[in-house]
Structure formats: structure tokens, C-alpha cells
Design a protein around this motif. Structure first.
Motif, PDB file in Angstrom:
ATOM      1  N   ILE A   1       0.851  -1.191   0.000  1.00 44.27           N
ATOM      2  CA  ILE A   1       0.000   0.000   0.000  1.00 44.27           C
ATOM      3  C   ILE A   1       0.887   1.242   0.000  1.00 44.27           C
ATOM      4  CG2 ILE A   1      -1.922   1.176   1.133  1.00 44.27           C
ATOM      5  CD1 ILE A   1      -2.599  -1.639   0.259  1.00 44.27           C
ATOM      6  N   ASP A   2       0.480   2.296  -0.737  1.00 53.48           N
ATOM      7  CA  ASP A   2       1.291   3.509  -0.806  1.00 53.48           C
ATOM      8  C   ASP A   2       1.240   4.266   0.521  1.00 53.48           C
ATOM      9  OD1 ASP A   2      -0.651   6.108  -1.140  1.00 53.48           O
ATOM     10  OD2 ASP A   2      -1.569   4.318  -1.991  1.00 53.48           O
TER      11      ASP A   2
ATOM     12  N   THR B   1      -1.985   6.326   1.581  1.00 50.22           N
ATOM     13  CA  THR B   1      -3.128   5.476   1.920  1.00 50.22           C
ATOM     14  C   THR B   1      -2.944   4.841   3.296  1.00 50.22           C
ATOM     15  OG1 THR B   1      -3.522   4.995  -0.421  1.00 50.22           O
ATOM     16  CG2 THR B   1      -4.519   3.503   1.177  1.00 50.22           C
TER      17      THR B   1
ATOM     18  N   ASP C   1      -5.577   5.875  -2.443  1.00 46.80           N
ATOM     19  CA  ASP C   1      -5.825   4.873  -3.490  1.00 46.80           C
ATOM     20  C   ASP C   1      -6.831   3.871  -2.926  1.00 46.80           C
ATOM     21  OD1 ASP C   1      -5.841   3.003  -5.480  1.00 46.80           O
ATOM     22  OD2 ASP C   1      -3.734   2.424  -5.281  1.00 46.80           O
ATOM     23  N   TYR C   2      -8.109   4.168  -3.089  1.00 50.91           N
ATOM     24  CA  TYR C   2      -9.158   3.337  -2.492  1.00 50.91           C
ATOM     25  C   TYR C   2      -9.214   1.942  -3.110  1.00 50.91           C
ATOM     26  CZ  TYR C   2     -10.732   7.662  -0.322  1.00 50.91           C
ATOM     27  OH  TYR C   2     -10.791   8.813   0.422  1.00 50.91           O
ATOM     28  N   GLN C   3      -8.831   1.827  -4.352  1.00 54.16           N
ATOM     29  CA  GLN C   3      -8.862   0.527  -5.007  1.00 54.16           C
ATOM     30  C   GLN C   3      -7.922  -0.467  -4.322  1.00 54.16           C
ATOM     31  OE1 GLN C   3      -8.008   0.665  -9.186  1.00 54.16           O
ATOM     32  NE2 GLN C   3      -8.324  -1.526  -9.503  1.00 54.16           N
ATOM     33  N   SER C   4      -6.776   0.024  -3.894  1.00 55.52           N
ATOM     34  CA  SER C   4      -5.818  -0.869  -3.235  1.00 55.52           C
ATOM     35  C   SER C   4      -6.352  -1.376  -1.905  1.00 55.52           C
ATOM     36  CB  SER C   4      -4.488  -0.145  -3.023  1.00 55.52           C
ATOM     37  OG  SER C   4      -4.642   0.943  -2.108  1.00 55.52           O
TER      38      SER C   4
END
Length: 302
Positions: free
Chosen positions: A36-37, A40, A208-211
Motif C-alpha cells: 500500500i502507498d 493510503t 488509493d481506495y482501489q488498493s
């Protein structure tokens, strides 16, 4: 034992708990950024901490949030400093490593001491000046040792990561000064609630909600740990600042890199696969001890 002594002792216990939590935090963050970045991860920490703190405050039902009727705008400055500290620190960990970041972040108490001397005209003892000098020398040799042990192709990455940690340290100083002022007037939990919720909203557009929806069960567990760690560590730190002198709190907090270095050495020895080895050389360890010892002398007022 007087009430003052009791308060000091209570504050030092809270500071010790904070140091332990932060000692393990750097390692957990290094694992988290493999998937995860940094932004996030930071948003997740603030969001979970906000929810936990709100539940705790409502359960206590003591009206602490009503104390914020006259909104402390200084809390916005503290929240901005804390948000930038999170991002800079975790980015530095991602680019260098937990042990390296934990040593460089000790520039925070040194910066706090220098600000007090230069801007607030605080009296400085010879011991404090000696501490600043020892820490500066320790930083220099620690940097040279780590840079020399890094492949030429990775030296620029190491420099950038170290720079991020230095920025994180400066931002933490901004937060710490504001927090120390705020807890004189407002309840610790109420102040932390502002810091957490403001930071969560500030970072939300960059997440980044997708991650998040693609995380494994293990990563979800790690994120929950990071949120709980944030909630507990900053709650304990706020109480420490409330009950004990800032310089004494700073001394204990400064010791937390030893926990990180010790745990990372054990993990490297047993050859775990879920985190990259980050063991200091004997020269690096001696330099790290010089940094920590110097920082302790620098924040010690008596």
C-alpha cells in the motif's frame, strides 16, 4: 510522595508505553508499504484512530468534545504538522529502512531544543550543548556508514529517503509544540480527536481506495494494528505531556529506536521472509548510540 511526583511518574509511564509502541511501529510500516502507498497507509491509520477515539470518548460520556466549543485553531497547525510527519516518515522508511528512519528521526528532539535556544531564548547548559554536539557527530558518521554500505545505484534513493525523514522530524516538532500548548487548556482526547479527524479528511482525496479493497486478510490485520497503535501511542503521548515535563518525556521517547534496532536484528537472525533485513554494522550501531545519547543530553534540562 507528593502529587507533583505522582504526576511526573504517571507521565513517564505513559511516555514509556509510547516509546514501546513506536519501536514496533516503524517495522509494521515497512511491511505495510510493500503493498500500500504511504498516503493510503497514513489515511488508514488516522481513520481507524478517529473511530476508536470517538467510541472511547462517547463511552466515557464525560462531555470532553463540548470543551471544543471555542475551537482551538492552533490544533489545525498541529494536525498539519502531524499529517506531514506521517507521510514523510513512512516514505523515508519505504526508501531506506526502519532502523535508519528511527535514528534520523531523532533529529526531532534536537531541533526542538535548538528552536528553544534560538527563538525562545531559553537558557542552555553545557551538558545540552555537549549533547547536541555528540548527536551531530553521531548523525554524520551514521550517515557515512549507511551511505558507504549502500550500492552506488541506491545512494540517491537513500539520500532522498533520509531527507523525507528529516522533513518528518521538523513537522513533528511543530506538532509537539502545539500539542504541549493545547493540553494545558483542552482535554488530551479532545485535542487528539481534532488532529486525527482533520488529518484523515486532509489525506482522503489522495487515497488509493482501489488498493484497500484488494488487501489480503493479513494486510487488513496489519492496518488495524497500525490504527490501534496510532490511537494508543498518541493518547499516551498526550497524557505524558500533560503530566510530565516535556524534556523528561523527550528523553524516554528518544530511546524507542533501540527497540526497533533490537527487533530488526532478531528478525534478520531468524531470516524471516516478510521484511527486508535492516541490521546495523558495528560502526553504525556505535554511531546510532551516539545519536541517542546526544539527544538525551540535549533534551535533559537538569
Amino acid at each position: 510522595m507528593t502529587n507533583t511526583s505522582n504526576n511526573q511518574q504517571k507521565g513517564l509511564i505513559y511516555a514509556s508505553l509510547t516509546a514501546i509502541l513506536w519501536g514496533f511501529l516503524a517495522i509494521a510500516l515497512k511491511v505495510a508499504v510493500t503493498e500500500i502507498d504511504p498516503i493510503t497507509v497514513s489515511w488508514f491509520r488516522f481513520s481507524i484512530a478517529t473511530v476508536l477515539l470517538l467510541i472511547f470518548i462517547r463511552a466515557k460520556n464525560n462531555g470532553e468534545l463540548r470543551s471544543l466549543k471555542h475551537f482551538p485553531w492552533l490544533a489545525m497547525v498541529a494536525a498539519a504538522g502531524l499529517s506531514l510527519n506521517y507521510i514523510g516518515y513512512i516514505t523515508g522508511i519505504e526508501l531506506t529502512g526502519p532502523s535508519n528512519a528511527q535514528i534520523i528521526i531523532q533529529s526531532a528532539p534536537l531541533t526542538l531544543g535548538i528552536i528553544g535556544i534560538v527563538f525562545f531564548k531559553e537558557k542552555v547548559s553545557k551538558r545540552q550543548l555537549t549533547g547536541i554536539g555528540i548527536a551531530a557527530i553521531g548523525f554524520y558518521f551514521f550517515y557515512l556508514n549507511k551511505l558507504g554500505g549502500t550500492a552506488l545505484s541506491g545512494q540517491s534513493v537513500y539520500n532522498i529517503g533520509s531527507f523525507y525523514v528529516l522533513l518528518a522530524a521538523i513537522c513533528w516538532v511543530v506538532y509537539a509544540v502545539c500539542q504541549k500548548i493545547l493540553v494545558r487548556t483542552y482535554p488530551v482526547r479532545a485535542v487528539n480527536f481534532i488532529l486525527f479527524i482533520f488529518s484523515a479528511f486532509a489525506l482522503a482525496p489522495m487515497v488509493d481506495y482501489q488498493s484497500i479493497f484488494q488487501m489480503s486478510i493479513g494486510m487488513w490485520g496489519l492496518m488495524l494494528f497500525l490504527g490501534l497503535n496510532t490511537f494508543l501511542a498518541y493518547s499516551f503521548l498526550g497524557e505524558a505531556f500533560k503530566h510530565a515535563d516535556a524534556n523528561k518525556v523527550g528523553i524516554i521517547i528518544t530511546l524507542n529506536p533501540l527497540i526497533t534496532i533490537f527487533v530488526m536484528t532478531i528478525l534478520a537472525y531468524i531470516e524471516v521472509s516478510w521484511i527486508s533485513p535492516d541490521v546495523l554494522s558495528p560502526q553504525g550501531f556505535i554511531s546510532a548510540l551516539a545519536v541517542i545519547a546526544g539527544a538525551i543530553l540535549a533534551v535533559k534540562s537538569k
